[in-house]
Design an enzyme around this catalytic site. Sequence first.
Site: not given
Length: 491
Positions: A122, A152, A225
Site C-alpha cells: 500500500h 501487503d 508502514s
Amino acid sequence: MSRQVVARTASDFQVSNAVRGLWLAALAIGLVLAQAIAASARPDSFADLADSVSPAVVNITTTTMVARGTGPGAIVPEGSPFEDFFKEFQDRNNQGDRPRRSSALGSGFVISEDGFIVTNNHVIDGADEIIIEFFSGEELEAKLVGTDKKTDIALLKVESEEPLAFVPFGNSDIARVGDWVMAVGNPLGQGFSVSAGIVSQRNRALQGAYDDYIQTDAAINRGNSGGPLFNMDGEVVGVNTAILSPNGGSIGIGFSMASNVVVRVIDQLREFGETRRGWLGVRIQDVTEDVAEAIGLEKTAGAMVTDVPEGPAKEAGMLAGDVIMSFDGVDVEDTRGLVRQVGNSDVGKTVRIVVFREGKTQTLKVTLARREEAEGAVPAVQTEEGAEEEGPATTEMFGLTLSAISDELRAQLELSDDATGLVVTDVSEASDAFEKGVRAGDVITEAGQQKVSSASDLKKQVEQAKEAGRKSLLLLVRRSGEPRFVAISLE
C-alpha cells in the site's frame, strides 16, 4: 567438664560463623547474577542496536499522477464572492482540470547489498515514481519488482555503485510474547525514527487468509508502514503494516507481518516477480463441537469440506462432508491453518491428505495447482440429481417449515434446473436452527452426509441418527449456491 563444654561451644560458634559467611557470600553472588540477568532482559539502551541497523532502513517517497477532480475540492465554498478570484488564480497558474502530482511517504529496509528493498504494497500502490532516501541522505530511484496484496508486501530494487548496508531476517516463529522489539521508520514524514516496545501477542489475524501478524506496543504511526520490526539481535522479525486506532495515531496496538511469511513472499517475488501459492480446490469451514458430535468425530479439529468444485481435490476423490485431518504430514487444527499451509506449499507438489469420512479415515493423494490461476474462475457448485416431490406440501421439522423444490420456488430463488433438496420457507426464531443462522430461502441438500430431495429422506436420516445415539444431525445448507454445514440438535 566445664572447660570441655566451653571449648565445644566455642568450636560450634566458629563453625556457625563460617556457615553464615558462606551463606552471605552465596547471597551476594545470587544478587549479582540476578542483576546481570535483569540487565540482559532489559537493555539499558537501544542505541547500539539503532546504530547498527539504521544504515539499512530507508524512507520511501512515491509520486502519482491523479486527475484534478479526484483531489480535494475547492478551497472556498461554492457561491462565495471569492470563488471567481480563486478560479482566475488557478487558471493563471495553469492548474484548472489538469492532472496533478500526489505524493505519499512510507518506510522500507534493504535486504541485500545489491539493492533489494522490502516495503508494504500500500506504500507504493499505483505509484509512477518511487524515490528511496537512505540514512546518509542519498537518494535513488527504485523499480518495482513485484507485489503481493494478500500480505501487503512489495519488493523494490535500486541500482547502486557501492554495496548497500542491509539487515537479515530473523525467525518470527521463535519470538515470544514479552520479548523486546524495536520499530524503525519514517513516522508522519518526520524522517528516521526509532520506537521500542515488546511483542504483545503473536499469530494475529486481521482480515486476510494469510495473515500472521506480530502485535506490538512499540509506537507505529502513519509513515512507519513498510518499516522493519527488529529483535534484539538486529534481525527483522516483522514488517510494520497496520495499527488499531480510533484517531489515526499510535495507541500501542500495532501489527507487523511476521518475517517467516514475508520471507517466502519475497523469495517468490524475487524469482518470479509474482507469488505462486498452492491450491487445493475446496470450500471449507471450521469443525464445531456440535458438528464433531454429529459425525462421530472424537475431537473438535480439522477443516470440513463444504464443496468440491472442479480442481485438484475433486480429481483426487475428495467429497463434500470430508473432514481434512492432516495435510502433508501436519495435523490440521482449523481452516485458517489449512489455508496457510496449502498456500505455502509448492505448486505441482503431490501431498498426502488424511480425511475423516463416514466414521473412518482414509488417505488421498492430491497434486496441488496454483491458486493465482484458479482465483480468476468462479467455481461451479456441484449439485446432485434427484426426484422432486409433487405438489406444494410442506413439512415442519426442527422449527423449520420445509418444502420440496417447485417451479415457483426454483424461479424465485434462481435455482438451477437440476437443483434438488428441501427449501426452507420459514424459520421459528425460537429454534436451534435459527440460532445457527438458517433462514428462509436456504436449501437443505444433505442430511447426515446423505442427499435429501424429500421430507421422507430427511426423516429417515433423523431416525438413523437417533438410532446411532447422535444428539444432532448434520445438514448441508446452501444459500445463493454457497454451502455450509449446520449441526441441528435432535433433543
